[in-house]
Design a protein around this motif. Structure first.
Motif, PDB file in Angstrom:
ATOM      1  N   ASP A  15       0.830  -1.200   0.000  1.00 32.54           N
ATOM      2  CA  ASP A  15       0.000   0.000   0.000  1.00 32.54           C
ATOM      3  C   ASP A  15       0.871   1.259   0.000  1.00 32.54           C
ATOM      4  O   ASP A  15       0.369   2.371   0.047  1.00 32.54           O
ATOM      5  CB  ASP A  15      -0.972   0.004   1.179  1.00 32.54           C
ATOM      6  N   ALA A  16       2.180   1.083  -0.076  1.00 34.26           N
ATOM      7  CA  ALA A  16       3.122   2.204  -0.095  1.00 34.26           C
ATOM      8  C   ALA A  16       3.471   2.590  -1.536  1.00 34.26           C
ATOM      9  O   ALA A  16       3.292   1.805  -2.466  1.00 34.26           O
ATOM     10  CB  ALA A  16       4.392   1.816   0.660  1.00 34.26           C
ATOM     11  N   GLU A  17       3.995   3.793  -1.697  1.00 35.95           N
ATOM     12  CA  GLU A  17       4.465   4.241  -3.004  1.00 35.95           C
ATOM     13  C   GLU A  17       5.492   3.249  -3.540  1.00 35.95           C
ATOM     14  O   GLU A  17       6.342   2.761  -2.792  1.00 35.95           O
ATOM     15  CB  GLU A  17       5.093   5.626  -2.871  1.00 35.95           C
ATOM     16  N   LEU A  18       5.417   2.948  -4.824  1.00 40.89           N
ATOM     17  CA  LEU A  18       6.327   1.974  -5.422  1.00 40.89           C
ATOM     18  C   LEU A  18       7.715   2.584  -5.624  1.00 40.89           C
ATOM     19  O   LEU A  18       7.831   3.697  -6.151  1.00 40.89           O
ATOM     20  CB  LEU A  18       5.764   1.473  -6.752  1.00 40.89           C
ATOM     21  N   PRO A  19       8.766   1.866  -5.224  1.00 35.66           N
ATOM     22  CA  PRO A  19      10.140   2.368  -5.347  1.00 35.66           C
ATOM     23  C   PRO A  19      10.700   2.123  -6.746  1.00 35.66           C
ATOM     24  O   PRO A  19      11.584   1.282  -6.952  1.00 35.66           O
ATOM     25  CB  PRO A  19      10.883   1.564  -4.278  1.00 35.66           C
ATOM     26  N   ILE A  20      10.211   2.851  -7.712  1.00 38.01           N
ATOM     27  CA  ILE A  20      10.515   2.592  -9.116  1.00 38.01           C
ATOM     28  C   ILE A  20      12.016   2.685  -9.402  1.00 38.01           C
ATOM     29  O   ILE A  20      12.582   1.804 -10.049  1.00 38.01           O
ATOM     30  CB  ILE A  20       9.707   3.539 -10.025  1.00 38.01           C
ATOM     31  N   GLY A  21      12.660   3.719  -8.944  1.00 44.69           N
ATOM     32  CA  GLY A  21      14.096   3.865  -9.176  1.00 44.69           C
ATOM     33  C   GLY A  21      14.885   2.724  -8.565  1.00 44.69           C
ATOM     34  O   GLY A  21      15.802   2.176  -9.188  1.00 44.69           O
ATOM     35  N   GLU A  22      14.531   2.344  -7.350  1.00 49.04           N
ATOM     36  CA  GLU A  22      15.221   1.241  -6.689  1.00 49.04           C
ATOM     37  C   GLU A  22      14.995  -0.063  -7.451  1.00 49.04           C
ATOM     38  O   GLU A  22      15.910  -0.880  -7.576  1.00 49.04           O
ATOM     39  CB  GLU A  22      14.739   1.103  -5.249  1.00 49.04           C
ATOM     40  N   MET A  23      13.788  -0.264  -7.988  1.00 56.54           N
ATOM     41  CA  MET A  23      13.501  -1.479  -8.747  1.00 56.54           C
ATOM     42  C   MET A  23      14.359  -1.531 -10.010  1.00 56.54           C
ATOM     43  O   MET A  23      14.907  -2.582 -10.358  1.00 56.54           O
ATOM     44  CB  MET A  23      12.013  -1.560  -9.080  1.00 56.54           C
ATOM     45  N   TYR A  24      14.492  -0.405 -10.670  1.00 51.28           N
ATOM     46  CA  TYR A  24      15.339  -0.357 -11.866  1.00 51.28           C
ATOM     47  C   TYR A  24      16.785  -0.714 -11.507  1.00 51.28           C
ATOM     48  O   TYR A  24      17.397  -1.583 -12.134  1.00 51.28           O
ATOM     49  CB  TYR A  24      15.278   1.027 -12.526  1.00 51.28           C
ATOM     50  N   HIS A  25      17.330  -0.031 -10.518  1.00 50.53           N
ATOM     51  CA  HIS A  25      18.729  -0.262 -10.140  1.00 50.53           C
ATOM     52  C   HIS A  25      18.963  -1.689  -9.662  1.00 50.53           C
ATOM     53  O   HIS A  25      20.007  -2.279  -9.931  1.00 50.53           O
ATOM     54  CB  HIS A  25      19.178   0.758  -9.090  1.00 50.53           C
ATOM     55  N   TRP A  26      17.995  -2.267  -8.976  1.00 53.02           N
ATOM     56  CA  TRP A  26      18.108  -3.650  -8.506  1.00 53.02           C
ATOM     57  C   TRP A  26      18.205  -4.611  -9.692  1.00 53.02           C
ATOM     58  O   TRP A  26      18.902  -5.620  -9.633  1.00 53.02           O
ATOM     59  CB  TRP A  26      16.914  -3.996  -7.606  1.00 53.02           C
ATOM     60  N   CYS A  27      17.512  -4.301 -10.784  1.00 54.69           N
ATOM     61  CA  CYS A  27      17.527  -5.177 -11.964  1.00 54.69           C
ATOM     62  C   CYS A  27      18.848  -5.154 -12.720  1.00 54.69           C
ATOM     63  O   CYS A  27      19.159  -6.097 -13.450  1.00 54.69           O
ATOM     64  CB  CYS A  27      16.395  -4.797 -12.910  1.00 54.69           C
ATOM     65  N   VAL A  28      19.624  -4.109 -12.567  1.00 55.18           N
ATOM     66  CA  VAL A  28      20.894  -4.008 -13.293  1.00 55.18           C
ATOM     67  C   VAL A  28      21.863  -5.064 -12.781  1.00 55.18           C
ATOM     68  O   VAL A  28      22.067  -5.212 -11.581  1.00 55.18           O
ATOM     69  CB  VAL A  28      21.499  -2.592 -13.129  1.00 55.18           C
ATOM     70  N   ARG A  29      22.423  -5.830 -13.734  1.00 53.19           N
ATOM     71  CA  ARG A  29      23.432  -6.847 -13.422  1.00 53.19           C
ATOM     72  C   ARG A  29      24.547  -6.748 -14.445  1.00 53.19           C
ATOM     73  O   ARG A  29      24.309  -6.374 -15.598  1.00 53.19           O
ATOM     74  CB  ARG A  29      22.837  -8.265 -13.477  1.00 53.19           C
ATOM     75  N   PRO A  30      25.773  -7.134 -14.070  1.00 58.63           N
ATOM     76  CA  PRO A  30      26.885  -7.037 -15.019  1.00 58.63           C
ATOM     77  C   PRO A  30      26.717  -7.916 -16.251  1.00 58.63           C
ATOM     78  O   PRO A  30      27.278  -7.605 -17.311  1.00 58.63           O
ATOM     79  CB  PRO A  30      28.109  -7.475 -14.220  1.00 58.63           C
ATOM     80  N   ASP A  31      25.948  -8.991 -16.156  1.00 56.38           N
ATOM     81  CA  ASP A  31      25.771  -9.886 -17.305  1.00 56.38           C
ATOM     82  C   ASP A  31      24.535  -9.535 -18.135  1.00 56.38           C
ATOM     83  O   ASP A  31      24.231 -10.224 -19.102  1.00 56.38           O
ATOM     84  CB  ASP A  31      25.696 -11.343 -16.838  1.00 56.38           C
TER      85      ASP A  31
END
Length: 165
Positions: A15-31
């Motif tokens: 029910d909280a605001e979605l952490p869109i920026g954090e979700m994007y950064h979490w998805c980044v992987r070196p491969d």
């Protein structure tokens, strides 16, 4: 809502605001050279209504994450190269412009990232028990275009030329 400490899947209902920026950064992987993020936002109109003021989302809480797990399993079966996958839906009252749902996918290349993200959001829309109520100046009603829920495995491969909802 915070990113998981381990694993490659971030699934949830909040029910909280979605952490869109954090979700994007979490998805980044070196491969993974591609990250596709879709954010569905509250708009001021719906079919036949031009003055929507806000939305209210409700969910069958206990079934949301298991259904999201099914979408992840199906996504990874169709696109095994997917790196990280985030699917999070918001519930409660949302104002115009707020994000109600996010699907983010990383993969080594953009075609797989786009295809997997498109499938994930399309499958979420038709297989996860979340409902929206549209509120406008003259009243309120459950969202237009509602349909019976289907299994994630029944959702077609989206090439961009077909839509599920």
């Amino acid at each position: 809502m915070r990113a998981p400490d381990t694993g490659n899947d971030w699934l949830g209902l909040t029910d909280a605001e979605l952490p869109i920026g954090e979700m994007y950064h979490w998805c980044v992987r070196p491969d993974c050279g591609a990250v596709v993020l879709f954010s569905g936002t509250v708009r001021d109109h719906a079919e036949g209504r031009s003055d929507v003021t806000h939305l209210e989302y409700e969910a069958y809480d206990e079934m949301v994450v298991p259904k999201l797990d099914e979408i992840v399993a199906e996504t990874r079966a169709r696109w095994p190269e997917v790196g990280r996958l985030a699917l999070v839906h918001r519930i409660g009252r949302l104002e115009l412009g707020e994000s109600s749902v996010v699907a983010a996918v990383s993969a080594p290349h953009r075609p797989e990232a786009f295809a997997a993200a498109r499938f994930a959001i399309d499958a979420l829309k038709v297989s996860v028990p979340v409902w929206k109520r549209e509120i406008w100046s003259g009243g309120s009603d459950w969202g237009t275009g509602a349909a019976d829920l289907v299994e994630a495995s029944e959702v077609g491969n989206s090439s961009g030329s077909e839509m599920t909802q």
